[in-house]
Design a protein around this motif. Structure first.
Motif: not given
Length: 525
Positions: A99-114, A126-139
């Protein structure tokens, strides 16, 4: 609208995370803001009867996990957004990688406790290999968790990327009062509500006395101290660095309570990239070229159980896709026309007359397509980067109901087309072996064979270490190897030779004893 305008308004991204970080819940809330749904479903809940839109398969509803990537498209303001909600469970990582080959950017969700977990690290690689822009959402900020500064440090060290907070929480857990939006200089106050959005306080700057009135003097002064520290420690946010995949903006919120999600979405549509150029074996393909091109990154069997149909998901890379126009399938050289291409809202599909770069189109598949297939308006192009990995777990699959052998054969064939598992036929005894990367896939295959195809299967153990594809320029060496390892030779669905090594030692010895044989651990060679 011109082709360029259509491309500029598209945002195609995947939501990825470790299981249970809140990925599917965040997807639901993004759909809610886009007006695509009017009531957000729950992944696991006794009170909310509506299940999550993207978890539409029966087994997903029962387990409360995603086992397949869902595609959802909707309009938000002037933008056309395509979300791909991926499985977080490591047993389905291959689906997520593709799926990551078919997108232009990524949102990563991170659990605030874990914090950052193993699967998140792997996906970030995988994102780094493809230089995919990343936004992080701390949930999950409405639950007790770790200090936000600690989370930022962990994100930098574990994900190996610079971070820059664009929103900042006022307390967490029971004392959580809201989020200050650094990107837009506004204050959002938190009220727990799963369907409605919290109130926004309009302020001029961080020194505005209205902040003190809203959250109290103590919390207001702590917020100002934190923001001063952020400005001192983290360089100013640079959109170009984000687009190159060098810095990740960080947002805080609670997806379950619809909090912090709109801020994430508003910033995302402004800074995230429109469809980008795609690398093919022949050349780089720009989205605004006139000629159509696209590739199949996923196949899903039985999206509509009434029709037993497979759907091939095609990511459009360039040009305009039109219904009933003739397109060339590069692998077979056939010219195909599609009378009913569809746009998705998870399981729901609408027929589309046209689609543009960045869009995902579903094409009914009667067995014509394989993952990685390229479609163009005539030019011979090949997109790379959709391999099948060498499986790590193996079992014999046997028919438990002789009356249903046709249904079993069809079910196995269609489920293998999806690429979630691989089928090998042992040359020694003719038995079929299923290889997967995780135990859960065996359960999913058995469940789907029974409930979607009416076929019963049973698993029998086989002790194998790895499957590897073999080839050689020396026909005699290859024949000698196959003769020596006759009991451990199999063929895959393409008829290629596969060596089933029963231990790491045996594999190493084979590589030493037969230097003229090449051993491959992905099917793409």
């Amino acid at each position: 609208m011109s082709l360029k305008d259509e491309i500029a308004r598209r945002r195609t991204f995947a939501i990825i995370s470790h299981p249970d970080a809140g990925k599917t819940t965040l997807t639901e809330k993004l759909l809610l803001f886009g007006g695509a749904i009017h009531v957000a479903g729950a992944v696991k809940s006794n009170k909310i009867k509506k299940t999550a839109t993207s978890d539409w398969m029966e087994i997903e509803k029962q387990r409360g996990i995603s086992v397949a990537t869902s595609v959802m498209g909707f309009n938000y303001g002037d933008y056309k957004i395509n979300i791909l909600d991926t499985p977080g469970h490591q047993d389905f990582a291959e689906d997520t990688y593709r799926t990551l080959t078919a997108v232009d950017s990524v949102i990563i969700v991170v659990d605030v406790a874990k914090g950052v977990e193993r699967q998140t690290r792997k996906l970030m690689e995988v994102c780094r290999m493809r230089n995919t822009p990343v936004i992080i959402f701390v949930n999950k900020l409405d639950r007790e968790g770790r200090d936000p500064f600690d989370i930022l440090d962990e994100l930098e060290s574990e994900l190996k990327i610079k971070v820059r907070p664009l929103s900042w929480p006022i307390n967490i857990g029971e004392k959580f009062k809201g989020v200050y939006n650094i990107f837009e200089h506004s204050l959002d106050l938190f009220t727990p509500d799963k369907q409605r959005v919290s109130e926004r306080v309009e302020i001029d700057s961080v020194d505005d006395p209205r902040i003190d009135e809203a959250v109290g003097e103590t919390d207001a002064s702590k917020l100002r101290e934190d923001l001063e520290l952020i400005e001192g420690v983290y360089p100013e946010f640079n959109v170009d660095e984000y687009l190159k995949g060098q810095v990740a903006p960080v947002f805080f919120g609670s997806a379950l309570n619809t909090f912090g999600v709109k801020e994430l979405l508003d910033c995302f549509v402004k800074i995230a990239p429109a469809p980008r150029p795609t690398q093919s074996e022949e050349r780089i393909i720009n989205p605004d070229e006139d000629g159509f091109s696209g590739f199949v990154f996923k196949i899903h069997a039985n999206m509509d159980p009434n029709h037993r149909s497979c759907i091939a998901f095609v990511k459009i890379c360039s040009g305009k896709f039109e219904r009933n126009a003739p397109y060339k399938q590069i692998r077979t050289g056939k010219t195909l026309k599609f009378a009913a291409p569809t746009a998705f809202m998870a399981q729901k599909k609408n027929v589309v007359d046209e689609a543009y770069p960045g869009d995902i189109v579903g094409i009914p598949d009667t067995g014509n397509f394989k993952i990685g297939d390229t479609l163009t308006s005539g030019e011979n192009l090949h997109f790379k980067g959709l391999p099948s990995f060498s499986p790590e777990m193996f079992k014999y699959i046997e028919n438990a109901d002789p009356m249903k052998s046709k249904q079993l054969d069809k079910g196995i064939q269609q489920l293998m087309d999806e690429g979630v598992a691989q089928l090998f036929t042992n040359q020694f005894n003719g038995r079929r072996i299923i290889g997967t990367v995780g135990q859960l896939q065996f359960e999913v295959i058995q469940y789907r064979l029974e409930h979607e195809y009416g076929a019963q299967c049973r698993w029998e153990p086989i002790s194998l270490y790895k499957a590897c594809w073999i080839e050689s320029d020396d026909a005699e060496a290859l024949a000698a190897f196959k003769k020596r390892k006759f009991q451990f030779m199999a063929t895959d669905r393409e008829g290629r030779d596969v060596f089933l090594a029963d231990s790491g030692y045996v594999l190493q010895m084979a590589q030493n004893d037969f230097p003229k044989i090449r051993f491959h651990f992905t099917s793409e060679f």
